[in-house]
Design an enzyme around this catalytic site. Structure first.
Site, PDB file in Angstrom:
ATOM      1  N   ASP A 258      51.024  19.878 -26.742  1.00 36.15           N
ATOM      2  CA  ASP A 258      49.767  20.628 -26.859  1.00 36.15           C
ATOM      3  C   ASP A 258      48.995  20.664 -25.539  1.00 36.15           C
ATOM      4  O   ASP A 258      49.079  19.737 -24.736  1.00 36.15           O
ATOM      5  CB  ASP A 258      48.909  19.977 -27.956  1.00 36.15           C
ATOM      6  CG  ASP A 258      47.784  20.891 -28.413  1.00 36.15           C
ATOM      7  OD1 ASP A 258      47.854  22.108 -28.155  1.00 36.15           O
ATOM      8  OD2 ASP A 258      46.823  20.373 -29.027  1.00 36.15           O
TER       9      ASP A 258
ATOM     10  N   ASN B 235      50.545  28.966 -35.915  1.00 33.72           N
ATOM     11  CA  ASN B 235      50.429  29.670 -34.630  1.00 33.72           C
ATOM     12  C   ASN B 235      50.650  31.184 -34.755  1.00 33.72           C
ATOM     13  O   ASN B 235      50.270  31.943 -33.861  1.00 33.72           O
ATOM     14  CB  ASN B 235      51.388  29.093 -33.580  1.00 33.72           C
ATOM     15  CG  ASN B 235      51.006  27.712 -33.071  1.00 33.72           C
ATOM     16  OD1 ASN B 235      51.853  26.929 -32.657  1.00 33.72           O
ATOM     17  ND2 ASN B 235      49.706  27.385 -33.094  1.00 33.72           N
TER      18      ASN B 235
HETATM   19  C1  IPE Z   1      50.156  22.175 -32.587  1.00 37.83           C
HETATM   20  O1  IPE Z   1      49.248  22.597 -31.649  1.00 37.83           O
HETATM   21  C2  IPE Z   1      51.367  23.042 -32.558  1.00 37.83           C
HETATM   22  C3  IPE Z   1      52.179  22.967 -31.353  1.00 37.83           C
HETATM   23  C4  IPE Z   1      51.988  22.182 -30.323  1.00 37.83           C
HETATM   24  C5  IPE Z   1      53.309  23.858 -31.322  1.00 37.83           C
HETATM   25  P1  IPE Z   1      48.026  23.559 -32.030  1.00 37.83           P
HETATM   26  O2  IPE Z   1      47.248  23.753 -30.803  1.00 37.83           O
HETATM   27  O3  IPE Z   1      48.536  24.770 -32.716  1.00 37.83           O
HETATM   28  O4  IPE Z   1      47.237  22.686 -33.102  1.00 37.83           O
HETATM   29  P2  IPE Z   1      45.682  22.621 -33.424  1.00 37.83           P
HETATM   30  O5  IPE Z   1      45.239  24.013 -33.705  1.00 37.83           O
HETATM   31  O6  IPE Z   1      45.004  22.048 -32.230  1.00 37.83           O
HETATM   32  O7  IPE Z   1      45.582  21.705 -34.593  1.00 37.83           O
HETATM   33  C1  IPE Z   2      50.525  24.275 -27.263  1.00 35.81           C
HETATM   34  O1  IPE Z   2      49.503  24.687 -26.414  1.00 35.81           O
HETATM   35  C2  IPE Z   2      51.613  25.306 -27.401  1.00 35.81           C
HETATM   36  C3  IPE Z   2      51.552  26.077 -28.647  1.00 35.81           C
HETATM   37  C4  IPE Z   2      50.807  25.804 -29.666  1.00 35.81           C
HETATM   38  C5  IPE Z   2      52.412  27.240 -28.717  1.00 35.81           C
HETATM   39  P1  IPE Z   2      48.231  25.472 -26.935  1.00 35.81           P
HETATM   40  O2  IPE Z   2      48.477  26.928 -26.787  1.00 35.81           O
HETATM   41  O3  IPE Z   2      47.860  25.035 -28.300  1.00 35.81           O
HETATM   42  O4  IPE Z   2      47.152  25.020 -25.882  1.00 35.81           O
HETATM   43  P2  IPE Z   2      45.632  24.659 -26.169  1.00 35.81           P
HETATM   44  O5  IPE Z   2      45.634  23.614 -27.246  1.00 35.81           O
HETATM   45  O6  IPE Z   2      44.975  25.914 -26.599  1.00 35.81           O
HETATM   46  O7  IPE Z   2      45.149  24.143 -24.885  1.00 35.81           O
HETATM   47 MG    MG Z   3      46.640  23.567 -28.996  1.00 42.97          MG
END
Ligand code: IPE
Ligand code: IPE
Ligand code: MG
Length: 238
Positions: A16, A64
């Site tokens: 993340d 997502n």
């Molecule tokens: C979790 O991250 C999913 C992945 C890393 C693929 P998210 O960014 O989607 O999760 P939340 O929204 O912070 O819980």
């Molecule tokens: C994790 O990074 C990757 C996916 C969920 C695809 P994020 O896109 O959630 O990055 P932040 O949490 O917004 O920084």
């Molecule tokens: Mg994230």
């Protein structure tokens, strides 16, 4: 220093922080995802180096899909490029590639690529690399329940092991350690059933900055812990 006898067999990583990494630099979020995919390559190699047998990377959650369409589309493009680039590398390294999640929701070309990669790497004998794609723990459990019910199993025969065999992770060990980067301290629907007794490691580092050294620091932290599984510590007096 890592103790070779206490290397976790299965590590899961919630990768993340890509978006924030990019935003902090005034870059488009997709640039964070691109840098994140490079980091994944490095951490896969680092995991192999220390003898981790199974590595699960949470790359795209079922939630997502709700992100703005341009981000989802570019993420899918990036995923395709990544998988195409890594295919030969996986073969060379003997990696067994598997996916968990509702992969049939992915674009057709990615589905075809995944099917080919899973088939061609199935006979390899190295580390098992699992990509969680369009994955959600609750969704996986519901799909398992549906399969269980339609199998006509006698309810008295349902055990934790038989239920386990209906999950996407059938045949795989539960994760010993789950790492989450980016400072968030939540599970976000990752391996809910399988993580019942996992150890958790939360790093403040955003995923594109998560180095091999920090990964080893997480493994070291894990090795210092005592896993009890509900029992009393070994040293305890009766
Ligand atoms: C979790 O991250 C999913 C992945 C890393 C693929 P998210 O960014 O989607 O999760 P939340 O929204 O912070 O819980
Ligand atoms: C994790 O990074 C990757 C996916 C969920 C695809 P994020 O896109 O959630 O990055 P932040 O949490 O917004 O920084
Ligand atoms: Mg994230």
């Amino acid at each position: 220093m890592l103790l070779s006898e206490k290397i976790p067999a299965h590590v899961g990583i919630i990768m993340d922080g890509n978006g924030r990494w990019a935003e902090l630099r005034g870059l488009p979020r997709i640039e964070g995802h691109r840098r994140g995919s490079e980091r994944a390559r490095e951490i896969i190699a680092a995991a192999m180096e220390v003898g981790i047998k199974t590595l699960t990377l949470y790359a795209f959650s079922i939630e997502n899909w709700q992100r703005p369409k341009p981000e989802v589309t570019t993420l899918m493009k990036l995923l395709e490029i990544y998988l195409r680039n890594e295919f030969n590398e996986f073969m060379e390294k003997g990696i067994v590639f598997r996916t968990i999640g509702e992969t049939w929701r992915l674009p057709d070309n990615i589905q075809a690529l995944i099917t080919e990669m899973e088939a061609r790497t199935a006979g390899n004998t190295g580390m098992t690399l699992i990509a969680a794609l369009s994955y959600g723990g609750r969704n996986e459990i519901i799909r398992a329940v549906k399969k269980l019910v339609s199998s006509g199993i006698d309810p008295d025969k349902i055990t934790e092991d038989s239920f386990d065999s209906f999950l996407d992770t059938a045949g795989l060990p539960s994760p010993d350690l789950i790492i989450r980067t980016s400072g968030e301290r939540r599970i976000s629907n990752f391996l809910l059933w399988q993580g019942a007794y996992s150890e958790f490691y939360f790093a403040d580092t955003l995923w594109p900055d998560f180095t091999k050294d920090e990964f080893y620091e997480a493994l070291h932290d894990y090795q210092m812990r005592e896993r009890r599984f509900g029992a009393v510590p070994l040293r305890a007096k009766p």
